[in-house]
Design a protein around this motif. Structure first.
Motif, short mmCIF file in Angstrom:
data_model
loop_
_atom_site.label_atom_id
_atom_site.label_comp_id
_atom_site.label_asym_id
_atom_site.label_seq_id
_atom_site.Cartn_x
_atom_site.Cartn_y
_atom_site.Cartn_z
N ASP B 49 -5.05 22.09 17.99
CA ASP B 49 -4.46 22.81 16.86
C ASP B 49 -5.52 23.12 15.81
OD1 ASP B 49 -2.04 22.58 18.14
OD2 ASP B 49 -1.21 21.04 16.80
N GLU B 50 -6.30 22.11 15.43
CA GLU B 50 -7.30 22.33 14.37
C GLU B 50 -8.36 23.34 14.82
OE1 GLU B 50 -6.00 21.32 11.92
OE2 GLU B 50 -5.53 19.20 11.79
N LEU B 51 -8.73 23.26 16.08
CA LEU B 51 -9.69 24.24 16.60
C LEU B 51 -9.08 25.64 16.56
CD1 LEU B 51 -12.46 24.62 17.89
CD2 LEU B 51 -11.43 24.16 20.12
N PHE B 104 -6.34 14.62 5.49
CA PHE B 104 -6.62 16.05 5.63
C PHE B 104 -5.34 16.85 5.86
CE2 PHE B 104 -7.96 19.99 7.54
CZ PHE B 104 -9.11 20.32 6.84
N ASP B 105 -4.47 16.36 6.73
CA ASP B 105 -3.22 17.06 7.02
C ASP B 105 -2.37 17.19 5.75
OD1 ASP B 105 -3.81 17.42 9.69
OD2 ASP B 105 -2.71 15.65 10.35
N ALA B 106 -2.35 16.12 4.96
CA ALA B 106 -1.53 16.16 3.74
C ALA B 106 -2.05 17.26 2.81
CB ALA B 106 -1.57 14.80 3.04
N TYR B 107 -3.38 17.33 2.71
CA TYR B 107 -3.99 18.40 1.90
C TYR B 107 -3.70 19.77 2.52
CZ TYR B 107 -7.88 21.74 2.06
OH TYR B 107 -8.62 22.89 2.15
N GLU B 108 -3.92 19.86 3.82
CA GLU B 108 -3.81 21.17 4.47
C GLU B 108 -2.38 21.71 4.39
OE1 GLU B 108 -5.07 21.37 8.59
OE2 GLU B 108 -4.89 23.56 8.58
N ALA B 109 -1.40 20.82 4.64
CA ALA B 109 -0.01 21.28 4.60
C ALA B 109 0.33 21.80 3.20
CB ALA B 109 0.92 20.14 5.00
N PHE B 136 4.11 19.25 11.65
CA PHE B 136 4.22 18.21 12.68
C PHE B 136 3.09 17.20 12.56
CE2 PHE B 136 3.37 16.22 16.74
CZ PHE B 136 4.61 15.65 17.00
N HIS B 137 1.87 17.70 12.36
CA HIS B 137 0.73 16.77 12.21
C HIS B 137 1.04 15.73 11.15
CE1 HIS B 137 -2.65 19.71 13.69
NE2 HIS B 137 -1.62 19.64 14.52
N LEU B 138 1.54 16.23 10.05
CA LEU B 138 1.75 15.34 8.93
C LEU B 138 2.79 14.28 9.27
CD1 LEU B 138 0.86 14.65 6.11
CD2 LEU B 138 2.50 16.30 5.21
FE FE2 Z 1 -3.76 19.17 10.91
#
Ligand code: FE2
Ligand code: FE2
Ligand code: FE2
Lengths: 323, 252, 185
Positions: B49-51, B104-109, B136-138
């Protein structure tokens, strides 16, 4: 649920065996809980767990190149492919579990060195072209086997194989695409592709197992619908498909005796070095120690993680009960 | 779009893409070595996903300046990478990787939730698309932080060590690029200052509920994306080794 | 002693009009973790709109052969309050990657009672195998559009996992059906 496993000494064994074989002949699937010969169960547990181990160990040679994949697309594809191999191991362990063995027992057998896995994964991946070649040849050979096993008489194994086959086709294609591309690419790419084919061709033929004359289990496995073809049949199918395609790509194969036989429509190959095969199976391949060591390390380093979640779950259940 | 805005946007998209690429790379180092099969698969999902997010951001940049995403990823030198330092740190143990992924996910979302209303349509669309996966990641990484934080003494200790090591680095996620102000003014990207408060609130609460203590000393807090850790050079040396091996190669 | 965590059976629904189907199992520590894991393992490719997980140990599984042999379905001996059970059934030997399909739910005092009821009620097709799952043991993914979008929809974009992504690589080779090297260069 482990079912009823019949022994030849059981008074009704003959009768039940006849019923069982009739079911298989009718194309019925044997499901967990159904009667089956103890030997059928034993062979299945052996085959399925070996197969699962192969998928899991098979992640290592390719996984090593994820961090060196040369484009965003190839990196993505390789992560997905190696992930699929984990998935395949996962599906197969599930199939074996329906016969009453636990994941813990199977892993213990793998990590202690008791269990076998496919010889092919004890070879090193030396260049990036090995990744394409593994997809094309190793997955190509595996698919031949798996397509056959999807017909298997044991329901859970057959279902796992159907799911695996559906996923595996992309593994084969991405590898083939890569090798064909490099065969037409720069001199360095081309040389790398040829070198990889040279190194993987024979091991790919070997991974389909010893000649029929040297595989004592085969007749029973065929009669019980676990396998529907012999090793040599599957190997011939593999060569017939792959040899002309590799030559078509402008590459050569490292077998001076390889030739097309008009009479049978088969590509005939030269003698396989079975000494090498048995050495690798016996633990003396170039990467046997490293592969097992990598699995052991991951297992050991993951122990605290598994314990932590188990502890969390146990505590949650306790509070749920207490409330 | 005027030239100043365009250049600022190119820089921002590069930073976004670089973050995702390097994070994906670190996650992908786990493939085949996870603590249990199922989690090997789970982290490989996140890595893909990140890629994919990196590819989308590079692709968006490409529509602005015609750059080639693969050249950016595989033939650019360390000094030209503009990812934050958090994502470069070696993968560490499972606690380190999962905690970083959570922060990171929390920031990104949060960033994506705001960016999906961007005045720059292509960016809004990509943000909305990526956001689906980040939700979903989060959920996944949040669950892991809670379980490892509250699991055993050892898992708590490892999580706490990871938090102590990462908390300062994580703050860099909210340091704007030089020139990002014009993008905020145009409504193209969200204001990081506002997001930081929400992020702090959510993460602090969740970390504490998971039996973890925020470090009293946040430690080193990187402030410029021109700077990197000692790890980036070797990470790229490995990542770019095949692509750089054959200078003549046009396709891989 | 190593733990690989308990096993949970996974039921996946491909589209809203299809039943949940048993696709396999996952090893996970607790109910929500099992659900996340099921999604990670079984929604790597399309399609899915919903997933359920249940501890493998909570499932009553009985085959047609076992019933024919007179496997006893003991009625509950206590005056248990009826509770809800989900019933799954397999009806065909056809090649498939899934096992039993969801057929419906019913109220019964015990799994055995539920199975007896199911055999009477679900008669539209011959059953080769039955699963009876206590509803209370099942954890379900949320049905909200946001969850479906976030958990299941993105798999559709991962086209690099489909063989069609690679098109027709390497047209079939006919002219090489000779000794290798014959028409090299
Ligand atoms: Fe993520
Ligand atoms: Fe596989
Ligand atoms: Fe992302």
């Amino acid at each position: 649920m482990p079912g009823k496993f019949g022994k030849p000494t059981d008074p009704d064994y003959g009768e039940r065996l006849a019923e069982f074989e009739a079911r298989i002949a009718r194309g019925e699937k044997i499901e967990p809980g159904d009667w089956m010969p103890e030997e059928y169960r034993r062979q299945l547990v052996r085959m399925i767990s070996q197969h699962a181990h192969s998928e899991v160990v098979g992640m290592l040679p390719e996984g090593a190149w994820i961090t060196r994949a040369p484009s965003l697309k190839r990196k993505m594809i390789l992560i997905a492919k190696v992930q699929d191999e984990a998935g395949h191991g996962q599906y197969l362990y599930h199939a074996a579990e329906t016969l009453g063995v636990t994941r813990e027992e199977m892993l213990e057998a793998l990590l202690s060195g008791k269990a076998k896995y496919s010889s092919i994964f004890n070879y090193p991946t030396l260049t990036w072209a090995d990744i394409g070649t593994i997809g094309w040849l190793v997955d190509g050979a595996a698919i031949k086997n798996q397509t056959m096993l999807a017909q298997c008489s044991y329901g859970p194994y057959s279902r796992a194989m159907v799911r695996i086959c559906a996923e595996e086709t992309f593994h084969h294609k991405q590898g083939k695409e890569m090798v064909i591309l490099y065969a037409k690419g720069t001199p360095k790419q081309r040389a790398m592709a040829q070198d990889a084919i040279n190194r993987w061709w024979w091991p790919a033929l070997m991974m389909l197992g010893p000649h029929d004359s040297d595989s004592p289990n085969t007749p029973t496995l065929v009669r019980w619908g676990i396998k529907t073809k012999t090793n040599d049949q599957v190997r011939q199918e593999f060569i017939n498909e792959h040899a002309p395609e590799i030559l078509e790509a402008g590459l050569t194969l490292p077998d001076p005796d390889l030739r097309y036989d008009e009479a049978t429509g088969n590509w005939l190959h030269g003698p396989i070095n079975w000494d090498e095969f048995w050495a690798v199976v016996g633990g003396n391949g170039p990467m046997n120690k490293e592969r097992l060591e990598a699995r052991r390390r991951a297992h050991a380093e993951g122990a605290w993680v598994r314990e932590a979640l188990a502890a969390y779950a146990a505590r949650r259940q306790q509070t749920a009960v207490a409330v | 779009m005027n030239e100043q805005v365009k250049q600022a946007l190119i820089a921002k998209l590069t930073a976004l893409a670089d973050d995702e690429l390097i994070l994906a790379h670190r996650d992908s180092e786990w493939v085949g070595h996870g603590p249990i099969l199922e989690e090997d698969i789970a982290l490989a999902n996140i890595a893909q996903d990140e890629l994919g997010h990196a590819t989308l951001w590079y692709g968006l940049r490409s529509t602005l300046d015609g750059s080639d995403p693969d050249r950016l990823a595989f033939l650019r030198d360390a000094a030209e990478f503009h990812n934050c330092e958090l994502v470069e740190l070696p993968k560490g143990d499972w606690a380190f990787t999962l905690l970083r992924q959570y922060l990171f996910d929390a920031y990104e979302a949060l960033w994506l939730s705001a960016a999906k209303d961007s005045t720059y349509k292509p960016l809004a669309e990509v943000a909305a698309k990526i956001l689906r996966e980040e939700r979903f990641h989060l959920q996944h990484t949040q669950a892991w932080v809670e379980r490892l934080g509250l699991g055993t003494e050892e898992s708590n200790r490892r999580m706490q060590a990871a938090l102590d090591a990462q908390w300062g680095y994580a703050q860099q996620l909210f340091v704007p690029l030089e020139g990002e102000g014009v993008l905020v003014a145009e409504g193209i990207v969200p204001d990081l200052g506002g997001l930081k408060q929400t992020w702090l609130l959510h993460t602090t609460q969740h970390l504490q509920n998971s039996g973890l203590k925020l470090p009293l000393q946040p430690g080193y807090q990187p402030t410029s994306r021109q700077m990197h850790t000692e790890h980036l050079w070797s990470l790229l040396a490995e990542m770019q080794s095949t692509a750089r091996w054959d200078a003549e190669a046009k396709v891989w | 002693m190593d733990t690989q965590w308990p096993r949970w059976e996974v039921f996946k629904q491909d589209t809203p009009s299809k039943p949940h189907q048993a696709v396999g199992s996952v090893h996970a520590a607790d109910p929500f973790h099992a659900l996340l894991t099921a999604r990670n393992v079984f929604a790597r490719r399309p399609q899915a709109v919903s997933m359920w997980v249940a501890p493998a140990s909570a499932i009553l599984s009985v085959t047609k052969e076992e019933l024919a042999e007179g496997r006893e379905l003991k009625p509950s001996t206590f005056d248990l309050k009826p509770s809800t059970y989900y019933v799954f059934r397999k009806t065909s030997h056809k090649r498939s990657m899934t096992f039993v399909d969801y057929v419906g739910e019913l109220e019964a005092p015990s799994p055995e009672d539920a199975l007896k009821l199911a055999i009477e009620r679900f008669t539209d097709a011959p059953a080769l195998a039955w699963w009876v799952v206590p509803a209370s043991s099942v954890t379900k993914s949320e049905d909200s559009p946001e969850t479906v979008e976030s958990w299941f929809a993105p798999a559709k974009d991962k086209t690099y996992k489909q063989q069609s992504y690679y098109g027709l690589v390497g047209a079939h080779a006919g002219k090489h059906k000779r000794t290798q090297g014959d028409d090299d260069e």
